[in-house]
Write a protein that holds these residues in place. Structure first.
Motif, PDB file in Angstrom:
ATOM      1  N   CYS A 149       0.787  -1.240   0.000  1.00 40.99           N
ATOM      2  CA  CYS A 149       0.000   0.000   0.000  1.00 40.99           C
ATOM      3  C   CYS A 149       0.820   1.291   0.000  1.00 40.99           C
ATOM      4  CB  CYS A 149      -0.928   0.025   1.221  1.00 40.99           C
ATOM      5  SG  CYS A 149      -1.985  -1.426   1.381  1.00 40.99           S
ATOM      6  N   VAL A 150       1.965   1.295   0.661  1.00 47.13           N
ATOM      7  CA  VAL A 150       2.682   2.542   0.914  1.00 47.13           C
ATOM      8  C   VAL A 150       3.213   3.184  -0.365  1.00 47.13           C
ATOM      9  CG1 VAL A 150       4.725   3.511   2.059  1.00 47.13           C
ATOM     10  CG2 VAL A 150       3.222   1.971   3.302  1.00 47.13           C
ATOM     11  N   SER A 151       3.399   2.412  -1.414  1.00 45.51           N
ATOM     12  CA  SER A 151       3.887   3.004  -2.662  1.00 45.51           C
ATOM     13  C   SER A 151       2.922   4.065  -3.186  1.00 45.51           C
ATOM     14  CB  SER A 151       4.103   1.914  -3.718  1.00 45.51           C
ATOM     15  OG  SER A 151       2.898   1.220  -3.983  1.00 45.51           O
ATOM     16  N   CYS A 152       1.642   3.944  -2.838  1.00 47.85           N
ATOM     17  CA  CYS A 152       0.654   4.955  -3.244  1.00 47.85           C
ATOM     18  C   CYS A 152       0.160   5.785  -2.059  1.00 47.85           C
ATOM     19  CB  CYS A 152      -0.553   4.290  -3.907  1.00 47.85           C
ATOM     20  SG  CYS A 152      -0.206   3.487  -5.486  1.00 47.85           S
ATOM     21  N   HIS A 153       0.034   5.145  -0.908  1.00 53.47           N
ATOM     22  CA  HIS A 153      -0.589   5.801   0.242  1.00 53.47           C
ATOM     23  C   HIS A 153       0.458   6.094   1.319  1.00 53.47           C
ATOM     24  CE1 HIS A 153      -4.515   5.113  -1.487  1.00 53.47           C
ATOM     25  NE2 HIS A 153      -4.271   3.817  -1.582  1.00 53.47           N
ATOM     26  N   ASP A 154       1.088   7.250   1.191  1.00 52.53           N
ATOM     27  CA  ASP A 154       2.063   7.687   2.191  1.00 52.53           C
ATOM     28  C   ASP A 154       1.725   9.113   2.601  1.00 52.53           C
ATOM     29  OD1 ASP A 154       2.852   9.197   0.019  1.00 52.53           O
ATOM     30  OD2 ASP A 154       4.768   8.166  -0.249  1.00 52.53           O
ATOM     31  N   ALA A 155       2.697   9.801   3.173  1.00 51.29           N
ATOM     32  CA  ALA A 155       2.430  11.156   3.670  1.00 51.29           C
ATOM     33  C   ALA A 155       2.049  12.125   2.560  1.00 51.29           C
ATOM     34  CB  ALA A 155       3.657  11.674   4.416  1.00 51.29           C
ATOM     35  N   GLY A 156       2.380  11.804   1.309  1.00 47.50           N
ATOM     36  CA  GLY A 156       2.055  12.684   0.201  1.00 47.50           C
ATOM     37  C   GLY A 156       0.720  12.399  -0.457  1.00 47.50           C
ATOM     38  N   ASP A 157      -0.039  11.441   0.051  1.00 50.60           N
ATOM     39  CA  ASP A 157      -1.327  11.094  -0.540  1.00 50.60           C
ATOM     40  C   ASP A 157      -2.286  12.275  -0.440  1.00 50.60           C
ATOM     41  OD1 ASP A 157      -3.723  10.018  -1.341  1.00 50.60           O
ATOM     42  OD2 ASP A 157      -3.685   8.316   0.026  1.00 50.60           O
ATOM     43  N   LYS A 158      -2.828  12.699  -1.568  1.00 53.61           N
ATOM     44  CA  LYS A 158      -3.706  13.875  -1.576  1.00 53.61           C
ATOM     45  C   LYS A 158      -5.001  13.630  -0.813  1.00 53.61           C
ATOM     46  CE  LYS A 158      -5.836  12.762  -6.062  1.00 53.61           C
ATOM     47  NZ  LYS A 158      -6.068  13.247  -7.436  1.00 53.61           N
ATOM     48  N   HIS A 159      -5.361  12.359  -0.637  1.00 55.04           N
ATOM     49  CA  HIS A 159      -6.564  12.027   0.125  1.00 55.04           C
ATOM     50  C   HIS A 159      -6.263  11.804   1.608  1.00 55.04           C
ATOM     51  CE1 HIS A 159      -8.796  11.750  -3.590  1.00 55.04           C
ATOM     52  NE2 HIS A 159      -7.944  10.853  -4.066  1.00 55.04           N
ATOM     53  N   LYS A 160      -5.001  12.034   1.981  1.00 52.88           N
ATOM     54  CA  LYS A 160      -4.547  11.893   3.373  1.00 52.88           C
ATOM     55  C   LYS A 160      -4.713  10.461   3.895  1.00 52.88           C
ATOM     56  CE  LYS A 160      -5.430  16.744   4.475  1.00 52.88           C
ATOM     57  NZ  LYS A 160      -4.022  17.102   4.198  1.00 52.88           N
TER      58      LYS A 160
END
Length: 265
Positions: free
Chosen positions: A156-167
């Motif tokens: 998951c982290v490759s897309c969902h990290d601190a920079g995810d626009k959806h937080k």
């Protein structure tokens, strides 16, 4: 119903102080000694568990609903009924303890107390007791960071990290309060469902299939097909077990301010 999961509530030890006495209180903030920082991270479902938990393994359930298995003595235990996909159907909301060599059953608590049980052996009673099948991560107290975070790191982290626009931050980065970003995201955002363990709410009854994994938005997204994300059965088991243990964070009762701080990317 295909399995029973045998769960343990981990006791809090007596803390011996340098002067040889034992800790008499847990101030100034007693919640800092909980296995989950409920005073810092809660969500729309209230408090997750503040007690450390462990999964000791699963036992098979026969077609007539019976089970026959060995359980460890001297531990605080409760049981979860699971389907073939390891989703929790119902959860025992009280606990039981066994002495060495003790045998006991569930008839008496879950039947009409004015009636005697049927005079016929169940399918499970006709065979030797099963040994529990331990989970791949072992029977140690459940650690979210050790057992669940690696699943997010891998899938998951490759897309969902601190920079995810959806937080939707599923990284293991620790905040100043020692809480992983992913844990805060999932609990505070209501992505996982659990019983409210706040003092005034925790004794409410619940019907089967009204809580836990089966009511979690996280699994509605994953089961519906989330791009090319596919968890292995073991990865699925780790996450579902964590949710259905009521989302513990830490495996012990160490004071939160003494836990590791910002030491992860």
């Amino acid at each position: 119903m295909k399995y029973l999961r045998v769960c343990q509530e981990i006791r809090a030890p007596l803390d011996e102080l340098p002067n040889g006495e034992f800790r008499k209180d847990h101030g100034p903030v007693f919640e800092d000694f909980y296995a989950s920082p409920v005073h810092l991270v809660s969500g729309p479902y209230g408090w997750p568990t503040y007690v450390a938990k462990a999964s000791l393994g699963t036992a098979p359930v026969e077609p007539d609903g019976s089970a026959n298995f060995y359980a460890p003595a001297g531990k605080v235990l409760y049981f979860e009924a699971l389907d073939e996909n390891l989703n929790e159907i119902q959860r025992m909301r009280s606990v039981v303890q066994l002495q060495p060599g003790e045998q006991r059953g569930c008839v008496g608590c879950h039947e009409d107390r004015r009636l005697s049980p049927p005079h016929r052996p169940s399918l499970a009673a006709r065979r030797p007791a099963s040994r529990l099948e331990e989970p791949s991560w072992g029977t140690a107290a459940f650690s979210y960071e050790a057992f669940v975070q690696p699943v997010w790191d891998a899938k998951c982290v490759s897309c969902h990290d601190a920079g995810d626009k959806h937080k939707m931050n599923l990284s293991g980065a620790l905040g100043a309060d020692r809480v992983p970003a992913s844990y805060r995201t999932l609990i505070s955002g209501g992505w996982v469902h659990y019983f409210n363990c706040a003092y005034a709410e925790r004794h409410q009854k619940a019907s089967p299939l009204t809580f836990g994994t089966v009511k979690s938005r996280l699994w509605q997204v994953l089961d519906g097909g989330h791009y090319d994300v596919k968890l292995t059965r073991d990865e699925m088991h780790r996450v579902k077990c964590w949710i259905d243990l009521n989302c513990p964070l830490w495996p012990d009762y160490q004071e939160r301010t003494k836990r590791p701080g910002r030491n992860r990317p």
